[in-house]
Design a protein around this motif. Structure first.
Motif, PDB file in Angstrom:
ATOM      1  N   ALA A 130      16.316   4.779 -11.972  1.00  0.00           N
ATOM      2  CA  ALA A 130      15.804   5.864 -12.802  1.00  0.00           C
ATOM      3  C   ALA A 130      16.895   6.826 -13.268  1.00  0.00           C
ATOM      4  N   THR A 131      17.944   6.969 -12.472  1.00  0.00           N
ATOM      5  CA  THR A 131      19.004   7.932 -12.796  1.00  0.00           C
ATOM      6  C   THR A 131      20.280   7.283 -13.292  1.00  0.00           C
ATOM      7  N   SER A 132      20.348   5.956 -13.195  1.00  0.00           N
ATOM      8  CA  SER A 132      21.565   5.208 -13.547  1.00  0.00           C
ATOM      9  C   SER A 132      22.738   5.558 -12.641  1.00  0.00           C
ATOM     10  N   ILE A 133      22.442   6.157 -11.479  1.00  0.00           N
ATOM     11  CA  ILE A 133      23.473   6.402 -10.467  1.00  0.00           C
ATOM     12  C   ILE A 133      23.540   5.165  -9.579  1.00  0.00           C
ATOM     13  N   PRO A 134      24.725   4.606  -9.339  1.00  0.00           N
ATOM     14  CA  PRO A 134      24.809   3.424  -8.470  1.00  0.00           C
ATOM     15  C   PRO A 134      24.207   3.689  -7.104  1.00  0.00           C
ATOM     16  N   PHE A 185       0.810  -1.233   0.000  1.00  0.00           N
ATOM     17  CA  PHE A 185       0.000   0.000   0.000  1.00  0.00           C
ATOM     18  C   PHE A 185       0.840   1.278   0.000  1.00  0.00           C
ATOM     19  N   LEU A 186       2.116   1.220   0.398  1.00  0.00           N
ATOM     20  CA  LEU A 186       2.914   2.442   0.386  1.00  0.00           C
ATOM     21  C   LEU A 186       3.201   2.860  -1.052  1.00  0.00           C
ATOM     22  N   PRO A 187       3.245   4.158  -1.333  1.00  0.00           N
ATOM     23  CA  PRO A 187       3.394   4.619  -2.715  1.00  0.00           C
ATOM     24  C   PRO A 187       4.766   4.273  -3.287  1.00  0.00           C
ATOM     25  N   CYS A 188       4.793   4.082  -4.581  1.00  0.00           N
ATOM     26  CA  CYS A 188       6.054   3.878  -5.288  1.00  0.00           C
ATOM     27  C   CYS A 188       5.950   4.559  -6.641  1.00  0.00           C
ATOM     28  N   THR A 189       7.088   4.803  -7.264  1.00  0.00           N
ATOM     29  CA  THR A 189       7.116   5.477  -8.551  1.00  0.00           C
ATOM     30  C   THR A 189       8.385   5.083  -9.289  1.00  0.00           C
ATOM     31  N   THR A 190       8.374   5.309 -10.589  1.00  0.00           N
ATOM     32  CA  THR A 190       9.559   5.024 -11.399  1.00  0.00           C
ATOM     33  C   THR A 190      10.233   6.301 -11.885  1.00  0.00           C
ATOM     34  N   THR A 191       9.705   7.459 -11.509  1.00  0.00           N
ATOM     35  CA  THR A 191      10.277   8.728 -11.970  1.00  0.00           C
ATOM     36  C   THR A 191      11.383   9.191 -11.030  1.00  0.00           C
ATOM     37  N   LEU A 209      12.024  12.409  -9.945  1.00  0.00           N
ATOM     38  CA  LEU A 209      11.548  13.334  -8.922  1.00  0.00           C
ATOM     39  C   LEU A 209      10.686  12.625  -7.885  1.00  0.00           C
ATOM     40  N   GLY A 210       9.884  11.660  -8.351  1.00  0.00           N
ATOM     41  CA  GLY A 210       9.044  10.914  -7.424  1.00  0.00           C
ATOM     42  C   GLY A 210       9.869  10.143  -6.403  1.00  0.00           C
ATOM     43  N   ASN A 211      10.890   9.449  -6.866  1.00  0.00           N
ATOM     44  CA  ASN A 211      11.739   8.700  -5.941  1.00  0.00           C
ATOM     45  C   ASN A 211      12.570   9.613  -5.060  1.00  0.00           C
ATOM     46  N   LEU A 212      12.982  10.769  -5.596  1.00  0.00           N
ATOM     47  CA  LEU A 212      13.701  11.735  -4.770  1.00  0.00           C
ATOM     48  C   LEU A 212      12.818  12.242  -3.634  1.00  0.00           C
ATOM     49  N   PHE A 213      11.540  12.495  -3.958  1.00  0.00           N
ATOM     50  CA  PHE A 213      10.592  12.915  -2.924  1.00  0.00           C
ATOM     51  C   PHE A 213      10.426  11.831  -1.863  1.00  0.00           C
ATOM     52  N   LEU A 214      10.304  10.575  -2.307  1.00  0.00           N
ATOM     53  CA  LEU A 214      10.136   9.486  -1.350  1.00  0.00           C
ATOM     54  C   LEU A 214      11.373   9.320  -0.476  1.00  0.00           C
ATOM     55  N   VAL A 237      15.536   4.179  -2.705  1.00  0.00           N
ATOM     56  CA  VAL A 237      16.926   4.384  -3.158  1.00  0.00           C
ATOM     57  C   VAL A 237      17.210   3.503  -4.363  1.00  0.00           C
ATOM     58  N   ASP A 238      16.748   2.264  -4.330  1.00  0.00           N
ATOM     59  CA  ASP A 238      16.986   1.340  -5.442  1.00  0.00           C
ATOM     60  C   ASP A 238      16.267   1.825  -6.710  1.00  0.00           C
ATOM     61  N   ASN A 239      15.034   2.293  -6.555  1.00  0.00           N
ATOM     62  CA  ASN A 239      14.282   2.801  -7.709  1.00  0.00           C
ATOM     63  C   ASN A 239      14.898   4.094  -8.243  1.00  0.00           C
TER      64      ASN A 239
END
Length: 591
Positions: free
Chosen positions: A466-470, A78-84, A86-91, A460-462
């Motif tokens: 999304a950014t190709s940063i390790p 139920f917790l939100p997730c995203t592939t973008t 900015l979305g993952n940065l916000f999370l 962090v993994d997503n």
């Protein structure tokens, strides 16, 4: 933490949970691929051709492509997730803030519990473990969930957090504490003058001073890297057969060191009291010898370096007030009172009993002339062994008594005895309520850390995908500021009091936090690797931890004064660590 801050954090947490639980996805039938715009209504009567039950926001992407490239898995369902990005940065920011809240609750709850129960088991066992709990939680969930392949991918987040916390505390926070805690250094011995800061930012004229116990904490921090060396041995020897066994041996060693360190922390107050009592006794010895030398009608040592018996007998007669050829406890006390040990907090009765124990070999509570001569001879030999000057026992060698006196005074000061406490000791007014509040804070902090550690790792993994940063670099830089921010802020505020005692406590806590990272968090990490059969492939990360801990540990193990220029070494190690990992991983292929 005040009540307003508690209410604000609980309100934000409640609002966040309410927002994520109030959102429900709308399930709609799938439109035909030819439909450029879908209104969510199924006009296809062929129910055998069913697509995924969600509304396509981009009708130009086929359903199979959408589900394979742009979907994410919700944590706990139920917790939100995203592939973008900015979305993952916000999370990451949200979950990182929640981990900061957890760390703050754990820190404040621990301090309240310490007020009630005092040091010992609480200060030595629970506080270090609770301080490292958020990091341990993140490391645990990074390799616990999902398949073995997923765990192997996500475990780099745990290693990044482990290395990042160690490096950040030892470099950035250490250097900042030197800057904010700097005082003027005395020109004679380079010791910081409490509360005096008139020389600005002079690199050699200002700095901080610590006690000798801080040196011991730094040495323990350097020793705590031994399990990293053990687990890294197969890679160093280019062996692939013994890696799993090396992980097990390092795990056993790490757990053993964790237990030993906690026991040391439990008994440290008792050890400190014993060391302080010994230092006071040495200072009493040096003070009495110096006083006797001033009263002596001649030199205490002959030209050959032997005790001058005639002069010592004259001193015995001068101290023996009732002329009964024995020195009593009252006569020794009068001698000690006349010397006036104003520089130390001396228990005169205790000092008399220790002098009697040194001299009175017959155990009759009196000192005769023979015992007095033997005792003075033993003290003089001890003072001569401690001297650093010439071994020539000539007429000028009595200077070694002055040197011995200054040395014992400095040893007493280095043990942190000049100021027993910076706080006024007060009893807790309502111990039951304070105990309940402490337990509640610890419980809330533990629940928050346990609940949001896994979502933070997923975010962090997503974000990495999304950014190709390790993910290692994200966790190395960002996560330590969330999980260790409470310790960092507390250390900086404490260092700003500009006293030797507070500086000693500050740096001891930093070294202790790094030590717990190196043994507790590493134990959790090694247990994951061994239990799940993961591959240990973190050579560059281990090298960075070794370099930082050994450099800072060696730097702080053998000195108690740190001029302002020393912070530049700590600050330089942080970007050096990042650059070293990057070069070793992407140019030399270490990981």
């Amino acid at each position: 933490m005040d009540n307003n801050s508690n209410k604000l954090q609980l309100f934000l947490l409640s609002l966040f949970l309410l927002a994520i639980t109030a959102v429900h996805p709308r399930s709609v039938p799938y439109s035909t691929p030819s439909d450029l715009i879908s209104d969510g209504i199924n006009s296809n009567n062929n129910h055998n051709q069913r697509g995924p039950q969600y509304l396509l926001l981009n009708p130009f992407i086929k359903a199979g492509e959408e589900s394979s490239s742009s979907t994410c898995e919700q944590t706990y369902g139920f917790l939100p997730c995203t592939t973008t990005v900015l979305g993952n940065l916000f999370l990451i920011i949200v979950y990182g803030y929640l981990m900061y809240v957890a760390a703050t609750y754990l820190s404040n709850g621990s301090e309240l519990l310490l007020e009630i129960l005092g040091p010992g088991v609480v200060g030595g066992l629970f506080l270090p473990i609770l301080g490292a709990l958020p990091d341990a939680m993140l490391i645990l969930v990074s390799g616990l969930s999902g398949t073995k392949e997923t765990a192997q991918s996500q475990v780099s987040v745990g290693m990044g957090l482990l290395a990042g916390s160690t490096v950040m505390l030892s470099t950035v926070i250490w250097g900042t504490c030197v800057v904010v805690g700097k005082c003027d250094l005395r020109e004679s011995d380079s010791v910081a003058i409490d509360g005096q800061n008139t020389k600005g930012f002079r690199l050699t004229g200002t700095g901080v001073s610590t006690d000798v116990w801080t040196c011991y904490a730094a040495r323990i921090m350097a020793i705590s890297v031994i399990p990293f060396v053990v687990v890294q041995l197969p890679q160093m020897l280019n062996s692939t057969s013994g890696r799993h066994l090396a992980v097990l041996i390092a795990l056993i060693l790490s757990v053993s060191m964790l237990i030993s360190y906690c026991l040391y922390q439990v008994f440290q107050p008792w050890i400190q009291k014993r060391r302080l009592a010994f230092a006071k006794h040495k200072h009493v010895i040096s003070g009495i010898l110096k006083h006797l030398r001033q009263r002596a009608l001649g030199r205490l040592l002959t030209d050959s370096g032997e005790p001058n018996i005639d002069v010592i007998k004259k001193l015995f007669d001068a101290i023996d007030e009732n002329k009964d050829e024995h020195l009593s406890a009252s006569e020794l006390k009068a001698l000690i009172i006349g010397i006036r040990f104003e520089e130390i907090d001396l228990d005169q009765d205790d000092a008399v009993s220790k002098v009697l124990s040194d001299f009175d070999t017959s155990n009759d509570s009196h000192i005769d002339i023979k015992e007095f001569i033997n005792g003075i001879e033993k003290w003089l030999n001890e003072a001569m062994q401690a001297r650093t000057g010439s071994a020539d026992p000539g007429p000028h060698t009595m200077k070694f008594l002055d040197d011995f006196h200054l040395q014992t005074k400095r040893e007493h000061a280095l043990l942190g005895a000049e100021e027993e406490s910076d706080e006024v000791a007060e009893g807790v007014e309502n111990p039951k309520w304070v105990s309940f509040k402490a337990v509640l804070m610890l419980l809330i902090g533990t629940i928050i850390a346990a609940a949001f550690a896994d979502p933070l790792v997923d975010a962090v993994d997503n974000f990495s995908a999304a950014t190709s940063i390790p993910s290692f670099f994200i966790s190395f830089i960002a996560l330590p500021f969330a999980t260790n921010s409470s310790e960092a802020v507390s250390a900086i505020i404490f260092a700003s009091r500009k006293k030797i005692r507070t500086a000693s406590l500050t740096f001891s806590e930093l070294y202790g936090a790094v030590t717990m990272n190196n043994i507790l968090c590493l134990s959790v990490f090694l247990a994951l690797v061994y239990a799940r059969g993961l591959t240990w492939d973190f050579s560059s990360e281990v090298l960075v931890i070794l370099i930082v801990c050994l450099v800072m540990g060696a730097f702080a193990s053998f000195r108690t004064n740190f001029p302002l220029w020393t912070c530049s070494i700590a600050y330089a190690l942080y970007p050096f660590s990042l650059a070293l990992v990057y070069v070793l991983d992407y140019f030399f292929g270490w990981s």
